[in-house]
Design a protein around this motif. Structure first.
Motif, short mmCIF file in Angstrom:
data_model
loop_
_atom_site.label_atom_id
_atom_site.label_comp_id
_atom_site.label_asym_id
_atom_site.label_seq_id
_atom_site.Cartn_x
_atom_site.Cartn_y
_atom_site.Cartn_z
N TRP A 32 35.01 45.39 35.69
CA TRP A 32 33.62 45.14 36.03
C TRP A 32 33.51 46.76 36.46
N GLU A 160 38.25 37.04 49.42
CA GLU A 160 37.44 36.93 48.22
C GLU A 160 38.39 36.77 47.11
N SER A 162 38.93 36.60 43.20
CA SER A 162 38.41 37.23 42.12
C SER A 162 38.47 36.46 40.53
N ALA A 181 28.59 32.73 47.06
CA ALA A 181 29.44 33.48 45.84
C ALA A 181 28.98 34.66 45.78
N VAL A 182 29.88 35.61 45.11
CA VAL A 182 29.22 37.09 44.69
C VAL A 182 29.30 37.19 43.38
N ASP A 183 28.10 37.18 42.80
CA ASP A 183 28.13 37.35 41.20
C ASP A 183 27.68 38.76 41.12
N LEU A 184 28.67 39.54 40.25
CA LEU A 184 28.54 40.94 40.09
C LEU A 184 27.22 40.89 38.89
N PRO A 185 26.49 42.06 38.69
CA PRO A 185 25.44 41.97 37.78
C PRO A 185 25.97 42.08 36.29
N ASP A 186 25.73 41.09 35.45
CA ASP A 186 26.38 41.17 34.16
C ASP A 186 27.93 41.33 34.29
N PRO A 188 31.66 39.56 36.65
CA PRO A 188 32.48 38.18 37.09
C PRO A 188 31.79 37.76 38.35
N ARG A 189 32.30 36.51 38.83
CA ARG A 189 31.94 35.84 40.10
C ARG A 189 33.12 36.00 40.87
N TRP A 191 34.69 34.50 44.88
CA TRP A 191 34.57 33.52 45.80
C TRP A 191 35.03 33.71 46.86
#
Length: 198
Positions: A32, A160, A162, A181-186, A188-189, A191
């Motif tokens: 990403w 975190e 990946s 959670a961290v959702d990267l824009p467009d 992956p997530r 944790w």
């Protein structure tokens, strides 16, 4: 037979950078941050070198004696983020690694938003195992080295994950999801996971 582990020194820098670069080339977060395969192949190592430099200066890198795996740990004090997660540090990281790529800075800022800093803890920033050696328990041995100490000293640990696969490994070692959670824009997530000492 146990895994021989030692603390990395300055002269291990090239080994650590190469190991991180190889292990994370196809990681969802790396893909990403550097979406073009050719750009990732030629630039990704600079991010790994920056991370290595930060941790050599501020934390600890454990490496297997044979150089096939490493773990980057940072001690986090209450109220303090790591250098890369600090807003100014995230901007400097981008400038040093890939100035035209806002994702370098953005991922650091997103991680900082969910990183709990209300208690001192050990932060497993990254762990890498050479692709040909994955599945042999080297990563588990590296993590146990530090979490056993955390247990003795009554200190929590944080990381975190990946991938869902790595999250399962961390769960087996006592880490649990922080529910943020961290959702990267467009993309992956990630944790975020916390482990209380045992």
């Amino acid at each position: 037979m146990g895994v021989a582990i030692r603390e990395a020194e300055g002269n291990d820098r090239e080994l650590i950078v190469r190991l991180l670069d190889d292990a994370f080339q196809n990681d969802p977060v790396s893909r990403w941050v550097f979406p073009g395969e050719e750009h990732r192949r030629t630039t990704h190592h600079r991010l790994m070198a920056a991370f290595t430099g930060i941790v050599l200066a501020e934390g600890r890198i454990d490496v297997t004696e044979d150089g096939s795996a490493c773990a980057l740990w940072l001690p986090i004090s209450p109220g303090r983020h790591s250098t890369a997660e600090d807003p100014d540090g995230a901007a400097r990281l981008r400038e040093a690694v890939d100035p035209g790529n806002e994702r370098v800075e953005r991922v650091a800022r997103l991680m900082a938003e969910v990183h709990p800093v209300d208690r001192a803890h050990e932060y497993l920033w990254m762990i890498a195992v050479a692709p040909a050696r994955q599945g042999e328990g080297l990563g588990t041995a590296l993590i146990r080295e530090v979490i056993d100490r955390c247990d003795r000293e009554g200190q929590p640990a944080y990381l975190e994950a990946s991938t869902a696969r790595s999250a399962k490994l961390y769960e087996r070692l006592g880490f649990g999801f922080t529910n943020r959670a961290v959702d990267l824009p467009d993309g992956p997530r990630m944790w975020p996971m916390w482990r209380e000492p045992r």
